[in-house]
Design an enzyme around this catalytic site. Structure first.
Site, PDB file in Angstrom:
ATOM      1  N   CYS A   1       0.843  -1.216   0.000  1.00  0.00           N
ATOM      2  CA  CYS A   1       0.000   0.000   0.000  1.00  0.00           C
ATOM      3  C   CYS A   1       0.872   1.258   0.000  1.00  0.00           C
ATOM      4  CB  CYS A   1      -0.923   0.015   1.221  1.00  0.00           C
ATOM      5  SG  CYS A   1      -2.069  -1.368   1.255  1.00  0.00           S
TER       6      CYS A   1
ATOM      7  N   ASP B   1     -21.429  11.590 -15.632  1.00  0.00           N
ATOM      8  CA  ASP B   1     -22.847  11.258 -15.410  1.00  0.00           C
ATOM      9  C   ASP B   1     -23.070  10.449 -14.140  1.00  0.00           C
ATOM     10  OD1 ASP B   1     -21.613   8.927 -16.193  1.00  0.00           O
ATOM     11  OD2 ASP B   1     -22.756   8.652 -18.040  1.00  0.00           O
TER      12      ASP B   1
HETATM   13  C1  BEZ Z   1       0.488  -4.626   1.869  1.00  0.00           C
HETATM   14  O1  BEZ Z   1       0.161  -3.513   1.533  1.00  0.00           O
HETATM   15  O2  BEZ Z   1       1.635  -5.039   1.727  1.00  0.00           O
HETATM   16  C2  BEZ Z   1      -0.523  -5.557   2.488  1.00  0.00           C
HETATM   17  C3  BEZ Z   1      -1.618  -5.042   3.166  1.00  0.00           C
HETATM   18  C4  BEZ Z   1      -2.529  -5.909   3.753  1.00  0.00           C
HETATM   19  C5  BEZ Z   1      -2.364  -7.269   3.634  1.00  0.00           C
HETATM   20  C6  BEZ Z   1      -1.276  -7.778   2.931  1.00  0.00           C
HETATM   21  C7  BEZ Z   1      -0.350  -6.910   2.351  1.00  0.00           C
END
Ligand code: BEZ
Length: 229
Positions: free
Chosen positions: A49, A146
């Site tokens: 992330c 829309d």
């Molecule tokens: C990640 O971002 O690495 C991750 C987040 C949640 C579960 C597994 C990986």
């Protein structure tokens, strides 16, 4: 857990959200003339992330130049999002050849009770967190001016998304919005487009007077390629 069925061509729900850029209803924030790319990620302070949000922060202009507003969500609090942002910029700076950002250029929604994630069917039942509540998957919804859903995709937590593909598909959606055009496999902005079945040759000429008919063994007239600006 029952999840709502969201289909392409249906209205994106105008959900109330709490975000790093204030509280609002999503569609009012999007506005009537803009597109929206609404994405979720599983959790703050996690490795994949951190790479995804850092990449999006660095390429935000690619979307804003196309009048596409980005907005993200995870099941963490707005306060966590703000604290995590410092790590995102530090990592992007070290790994990606410089990042001078001080704040995220798009809002991140805090959704600890999963009310927004549940309404959008973004829960990944195979990813429980420490409190045994499931996390969100890596979802993307692209919503048109829309307010209708034009695209969605769901990736698992283990696979980070390819944002070049999201720019590519955004270009296809912008080009084909309310037009009888389609883009072929691996199309990129500037490439030839396809005239869909159901469009007469007469109408195809209005797209491109020099459109090309590709002859095939069936002799069916369904492979027509055109140049568009
Ligand atoms: C990640 O971002 O690495 C991750 C987040 C949640 C579960 C597994 C990986």
């Amino acid at each position: 857990m029952a999840q709502p069925v969201l289909r392409l061509g249906t209205k994106f729900p105008n959900l109330p959200v709490k975000t790093t850029k204030g509280d609002f209803n999503v569609l009012e924030w999007k506005g009537k003339d803009s597109w929206m790319l609404f994405f979720s990620h599983p959790a703050d302070f996690t490795p994949v992330c951190t790479t995804e949000i850092g990449t999006l922060a660095k390429i935000n202009e690619e979307f804003s130049n196309r009048d596409v507003k980005l907005i993200g969500l995870s099941c963490d609090s707005v306060e966590d999002h703000n604290n995590w942002a410092k790590d995102i910029f530090a990592f992007a700076d070290k790994k990606g050849g410089g990042c001078s950002l001080k704040e995220l250029p798009f809002p991140l929604i805090g959704d600890q009770d999963r009310s927004v994630a549940k309404a959008l069917g973004m829960i990944d039942a195979s990813e429980p967190n420490s409190g045994s509540l499931p996390l969100t998957c890596r979802a993307v919804f692209i919503v048109g001016p829309d307010d209708l859903i034009k695209l969605f995709l769901y990736y698992p937590a283990s696979t980070g998304r390819n944002f070049d593909e999201l720019i590519r598909v955004t270009d296809s959606l912008l080009l084909t919005y309310n037009k009888k055009l389609a883009t072929p496999a691996d199309w990129k902005k500037g490439d030839k487009v396809m005239i869909p079945a159901g469009v007469s040759d007469e109408d195809a000429k209005k797209v491109d007077p020099n459109f090309e008919k590709v002859s095939v063994p069936s002799n069916k007239n369904y492979l027509r390629m055109a140049n568009v600006k």
